[in-house]
Design a protein around this motif. Structure first.
Motif, PDB file in Angstrom:
ATOM      1  N   CYS A  76      42.558  53.046  78.267  1.00 20.62           N
ATOM      2  CA  CYS A  76      41.230  52.581  78.658  1.00 20.62           C
ATOM      3  C   CYS A  76      40.226  53.599  78.135  1.00 20.62           C
ATOM      4  O   CYS A  76      40.439  54.809  78.261  1.00 20.62           O
ATOM      5  CB  CYS A  76      41.140  52.468  80.180  1.00 20.62           C
ATOM      6  SG  CYS A  76      39.472  52.123  80.818  1.00 20.62           S
ATOM      7  N   THR A  77      39.146  53.134  77.517  1.00 23.78           N
ATOM      8  CA  THR A  77      38.102  54.034  77.025  1.00 23.78           C
ATOM      9  C   THR A  77      36.804  53.740  77.771  1.00 23.78           C
ATOM     10  O   THR A  77      36.485  52.581  78.049  1.00 23.78           O
ATOM     11  CB  THR A  77      37.893  53.882  75.510  1.00 23.78           C
ATOM     12  OG1 THR A  77      37.443  52.546  75.215  1.00 23.78           O
ATOM     13  CG2 THR A  77      39.192  54.144  74.761  1.00 23.78           C
ATOM     14  N   ARG A  92      39.519  52.271  67.281  1.00 27.05           N
ATOM     15  CA  ARG A  92      40.511  53.157  66.664  1.00 27.05           C
ATOM     16  C   ARG A  92      41.901  52.936  67.250  1.00 27.05           C
ATOM     17  O   ARG A  92      42.901  52.888  66.533  1.00 27.05           O
ATOM     18  CB  ARG A  92      40.102  54.615  66.863  1.00 27.05           C
ATOM     19  CG  ARG A  92      38.867  55.031  66.114  1.00 27.05           C
ATOM     20  CD  ARG A  92      39.197  55.459  64.713  1.00 27.05           C
ATOM     21  NE  ARG A  92      38.004  55.871  63.989  1.00 27.05           N
ATOM     22  CZ  ARG A  92      38.020  56.424  62.794  1.00 27.05           C
ATOM     23  NH1 ARG A  92      39.173  56.630  62.189  1.00 27.05           N
ATOM     24  NH2 ARG A  92      36.903  56.757  62.191  1.00 27.05           N
ATOM     25  N   LEU A  93      41.968  52.804  68.577  1.00 23.06           N
ATOM     26  CA  LEU A  93      43.255  52.633  69.236  1.00 23.06           C
ATOM     27  C   LEU A  93      43.870  51.267  68.926  1.00 23.06           C
ATOM     28  O   LEU A  93      45.055  51.153  68.632  1.00 23.06           O
ATOM     29  CB  LEU A  93      43.087  52.802  70.747  1.00 23.06           C
ATOM     30  CG  LEU A  93      42.741  54.216  71.226  1.00 23.06           C
ATOM     31  CD1 LEU A  93      42.287  54.194  72.672  1.00 23.06           C
ATOM     32  CD2 LEU A  93      43.928  55.155  71.058  1.00 23.06           C
ATOM     33  N   ALA A  94      43.028  50.221  68.980  1.00 26.65           N
ATOM     34  CA  ALA A  94      43.539  48.870  68.761  1.00 26.65           C
ATOM     35  C   ALA A  94      43.927  48.626  67.309  1.00 26.65           C
ATOM     36  O   ALA A  94      44.860  47.875  67.029  1.00 26.65           O
ATOM     37  CB  ALA A  94      42.498  47.845  69.208  1.00 26.65           C
ATOM     38  N   ALA A  95      43.197  49.252  66.373  1.00 24.43           N
ATOM     39  CA  ALA A  95      43.424  49.006  64.948  1.00 24.43           C
ATOM     40  C   ALA A  95      44.380  50.005  64.311  1.00 24.43           C
ATOM     41  O   ALA A  95      44.626  49.936  63.105  1.00 24.43           O
ATOM     42  CB  ALA A  95      42.089  49.025  64.200  1.00 24.43           C
ATOM     43  N   TYR A 100      47.635  49.855  69.809  1.00 21.34           N
ATOM     44  CA  TYR A 100      47.756  50.131  71.235  1.00 21.34           C
ATOM     45  C   TYR A 100      47.050  49.067  72.087  1.00 21.34           C
ATOM     46  O   TYR A 100      45.973  48.591  71.722  1.00 21.34           O
ATOM     47  CB  TYR A 100      47.131  51.482  71.569  1.00 21.34           C
ATOM     48  CG  TYR A 100      47.897  52.667  71.065  1.00 21.34           C
ATOM     49  CD1 TYR A 100      49.177  52.952  71.544  1.00 21.34           C
ATOM     50  CD2 TYR A 100      47.350  53.533  70.129  1.00 21.34           C
ATOM     51  CE1 TYR A 100      49.877  54.057  71.086  1.00 21.34           C
ATOM     52  CE2 TYR A 100      48.041  54.639  69.670  1.00 21.34           C
ATOM     53  CZ  TYR A 100      49.311  54.897  70.161  1.00 21.34           C
ATOM     54  OH  TYR A 100      50.006  55.989  69.713  1.00 21.34           O
ATOM     55  N   PRO A 101      47.619  48.718  73.239  1.00 21.63           N
ATOM     56  CA  PRO A 101      46.878  47.921  74.220  1.00 21.63           C
ATOM     57  C   PRO A 101      45.724  48.770  74.757  1.00 21.63           C
ATOM     58  O   PRO A 101      45.923  49.918  75.157  1.00 21.63           O
ATOM     59  CB  PRO A 101      47.915  47.642  75.312  1.00 21.63           C
ATOM     60  CG  PRO A 101      49.251  47.908  74.677  1.00 21.63           C
ATOM     61  CD  PRO A 101      49.007  48.980  73.664  1.00 21.63           C
ATOM     62  N   VAL A 102      44.516  48.216  74.778  1.00 17.39           N
ATOM     63  CA  VAL A 102      43.363  49.007  75.201  1.00 17.39           C
ATOM     64  C   VAL A 102      42.290  48.110  75.793  1.00 17.39           C
ATOM     65  O   VAL A 102      42.070  46.979  75.333  1.00 17.39           O
ATOM     66  CB  VAL A 102      42.800  49.831  74.000  1.00 17.39           C
ATOM     67  CG1 VAL A 102      42.432  48.926  72.836  1.00 17.39           C
ATOM     68  CG2 VAL A 102      41.593  50.666  74.419  1.00 17.39           C
ATOM     69  N   GLY A 190      49.078  43.076  75.424  1.00 21.88           N
ATOM     70  CA  GLY A 190      49.748  44.184  76.091  1.00 21.88           C
ATOM     71  C   GLY A 190      48.971  44.730  77.267  1.00 21.88           C
ATOM     72  O   GLY A 190      49.512  45.464  78.090  1.00 21.88           O
ATOM     73  N   ALA A 191      47.675  44.388  77.354  1.00 19.89           N
ATOM     74  CA  ALA A 191      46.841  44.858  78.468  1.00 19.89           C
ATOM     75  C   ALA A 191      46.523  43.723  79.432  1.00 19.89           C
ATOM     76  O   ALA A 191      45.626  43.846  80.254  1.00 19.89           O
ATOM     77  CB  ALA A 191      45.543  45.465  77.936  1.00 19.89           C
TER      78      ALA A 191
END
Length: 307
Positions: A76-77, A92-95, A100-102, A190-191
């Motif tokens: 989570c951001t 950045r996390l998702a791509a 990543y699930p975010v 995933g989230a």
């Protein structure tokens, strides 16, 4: 595993545990004969406020990521308005190679963007205003102004990531997040369960708001969550740097989680318990300390809390 921070509810609010890396940040040393480069301080942040802090210089790029691991932590951001820093980190996390699930949020009462003057910010509601609506309204008001200050480009990026800004305090942990999946929001796969393993905030006041809110919730799921703050100045350039740094820290944490599960098995992990989870939790401070040495211009905080 760290002591349950819910015991802090019987103490003064100022007793909230704050853990910082033991190693003091090392100032960047310029090459011989070359002066250190300091980025100019912008007059206004992207949440419509000013920040007197000096801008941080850009560190060296992080090491390249390794091959994707079998397990993915859920992230989570969080920033003030869920527009600049948290959305860059979300992207950045998702791509990344690991996809990543975010999920992402803001902690302000309203979404605030720079307006014609510092005393006239553009204000929107969380949860009910889309990035597309913001983009189209500001483009109609003054396309030249909002293009030159980067707001239109930022909103165009955001509307290709998810529907609109969400407020952290309105997030119901454990509640299914099916609308983002149906819309194809990045990181939604995933989230769907509405739980995360790690929360990244991008400013100390946001970290305080998140930690206090988690304490106030009373941990309905009794599930541990690591809460980090990576202090990122609210402008487009430093959001890019901060996004890279957060991705590197996420990769390091995810690698440690996979190592713990490969050694101790994943029994109980999804419930926030088990030997593997305890092993991972104990490694987090050292992971953060190592990361902080590589990113001395992005001061970090950490605590273990509960969802």
């Amino acid at each position: 595993m760290s002591v349950d921070p819910r015991r802090a509810r019987i103490q003064a609010r100022t007793a909230t545990p704050v853990h910082q890396p033991a190693l003091a940040p090392k100032p960047a040393t310029p090459p011989p004969g070359q002066a250190a480069q300091i980025a100019p301080v912008p007059p206004q942040q992207l949440d419509g406020t000013t920040d007197p802090r000096p801008a941080a210089s850009t560190p060296a790029p992080p090491p390249s990521a390794t091959a994707p691991d079998s397990y993915k932590l859920k992230f989570c951001t969080v920033c003030a308005s869920n527009n600049n820093r948290s959305m860059e980190a979300h992207l950045r996390l998702a791509a990344s190679d690991r996809s990543y699930p975010v999920i992402s949020f803001g902690t302000g009462s309203y979404v605030r963007l720079p307006g014609p003057t510092i005393s006239q910010p553009q204000v929107y509601n969380f949860n009910t205003t889309s990035y597309d609506k913001m983009h189209n309204e500001l483009q109609a008001q003054d396309a030249k102004l909002y293009k030159n200050n980067g707001i239109l480009n930022m909103l165009d990026r955001n509307r290709n990531i998810k529907w609109g800004p969400e407020r952290f305090h309105d997030w119901v942990v454990g509640k299914a997040r099916l609308d983002p999946v149906a819309r194809g929001d990045k990181g939604s796969a995933g989230a769907e369960g509405g739980v995360v393993d790690v929360i990244f905030t991008c400013e100390e006041r946001c970290w305080d708001a998140v930690v206090d809110n988690l304490l106030d919730r009373g941990a309905p799921l009794n599930r541990p969550v690591h809460v980090f703050n990576v202090d990122i100045r609210d402008n487009h350039e430093e959001a890019l740097v901060g996004g890279r740094a957060i991705l590197e820290l996420a990769d390091n944490l995810n690698e440690a989680a996979n190592q713990s599960m490969s050694i101790h098995s994943a029994n109980g992990w999804d419930n926030g318990s088990g030997v593997a989870r305890e092993s991972f939790d104990e490694r987090v401070p050292d992971i953060l300390a190592d990361w902080q040495e590589r990113w001395p211009n992005l001061p970090a905080l950490w605590t273990l809390s509960w969802l």
